[in-house]
Design an enzyme around this catalytic site. Structure first.
Site, PDB file in Angstrom:
ATOM      1  N   CYS A  25       0.809  -1.227   0.000  1.00  0.00           N
ATOM      2  CA  CYS A  25       0.000   0.000   0.000  1.00  0.00           C
ATOM      3  C   CYS A  25       0.839   1.272   0.000  1.00  0.00           C
ATOM      4  O   CYS A  25       0.294   2.377  -0.031  1.00  0.00           O
ATOM      5  CB  CYS A  25      -0.983   0.007   1.166  1.00  0.00           C
ATOM      6  SG  CYS A  25      -2.282  -1.228   0.970  1.00  0.00           S
ATOM      7  N   HIS A  75     -13.443   9.564  -7.176  1.00  0.00           N
ATOM      8  CA  HIS A  75     -12.539   9.599  -8.332  1.00  0.00           C
ATOM      9  C   HIS A  75     -11.404  10.611  -8.167  1.00  0.00           C
ATOM     10  O   HIS A  75     -11.052  11.335  -9.097  1.00  0.00           O
ATOM     11  CB  HIS A  75     -13.321   9.820  -9.630  1.00  0.00           C
ATOM     12  CG  HIS A  75     -14.014   8.577 -10.078  1.00  0.00           C
ATOM     13  ND1 HIS A  75     -15.236   8.198  -9.563  1.00  0.00           N
ATOM     14  CD2 HIS A  75     -13.639   7.603 -10.948  1.00  0.00           C
ATOM     15  CE1 HIS A  75     -15.603   7.053 -10.120  1.00  0.00           C
ATOM     16  NE2 HIS A  75     -14.642   6.666 -10.950  1.00  0.00           N
ATOM     17  N   GLU A 136     -12.942  -0.702   2.785  1.00  0.00           N
ATOM     18  CA  GLU A 136     -11.909  -0.452   1.786  1.00  0.00           C
ATOM     19  C   GLU A 136     -11.852  -1.573   0.743  1.00  0.00           C
ATOM     20  O   GLU A 136     -11.650  -1.326  -0.438  1.00  0.00           O
ATOM     21  CB  GLU A 136     -10.570  -0.324   2.510  1.00  0.00           C
ATOM     22  CG  GLU A 136      -9.419   0.059   1.651  1.00  0.00           C
ATOM     23  CD  GLU A 136      -8.156   0.260   2.451  1.00  0.00           C
ATOM     24  OE1 GLU A 136      -7.925   1.383   2.916  1.00  0.00           O
ATOM     25  OE2 GLU A 136      -7.407  -0.722   2.619  1.00  0.00           O
TER      26      GLU A 136
END
Length: 150
Positions: A25, A75, A136
């Site tokens: 990550c 986005h 998530e």
């Protein structure tokens, strides 16, 4: 008075990278976030009120969460502005990408703290934020509860 919890679900897409993290990550990647916002209050008992019988109109809760979170974060790519990822954020922004710079590590946990402040500040006085859950991935989520954060 009877206390009732009302929950509304939201979805948004966003990318992030965790600066200094010791796993995958740390790379730029994205998620299909699922957000659940739960508020608590007593139903309106004034029969002349158009919201009679409601704790909060789901449409009003939707407007708050969309304007504070979904419409802002959907986005985008989220970066901590306090480290070298800020330079990457600036470059992406310069190239026309939607970027958000925050003053925290953009983990699900820290995003929840941010979201709780934003939503809680916009609720009517008769309604309180009870909890927020941010999923998530299909198997990973974090939760924030007001009772544990007073």
């Amino acid at each position: 008075m009877n206390k009732i919890r009302i929950t509304k679900h939201f979805d948004f897409e966003a990318g992030h990278a965790l600066f200094g993290y010791d796993g995958k990550c740390s790379n730029l990647h994205g998620h299909s976030y699922k957000l659940s916002v739960t508020v608590i209050g007593s139903p309106i008992m004034d029969e002349n009120n158009p919201k009679y019988g409601m704790v909060i109109d789901f449409t009003d809760l939707k407007k708050i969460v969309n304007s504070e979170i979904v419409d802002v974060f959907d986005h985008t790519t989220i970066f901590n502005k306090n480290n070298s990822h800020s330079e990457l954020a600036d470059e992406l922004s310069r190239l026309g990408h939607a970027v958000i710079k925050v003053d925290y590590q953009p983990t699900t946990e820290m995003m929840l703290i941010d979201f709780a402040k934003k939503v809680g500040a916009r609720l009517p006085d008769s309604v309180s934020l009870f909890s927020i859950r941010l999923q998530e991935t299909a198997s990973s989520y974090a939760e924030w509860f007001a009772s544990e954060n007073a």
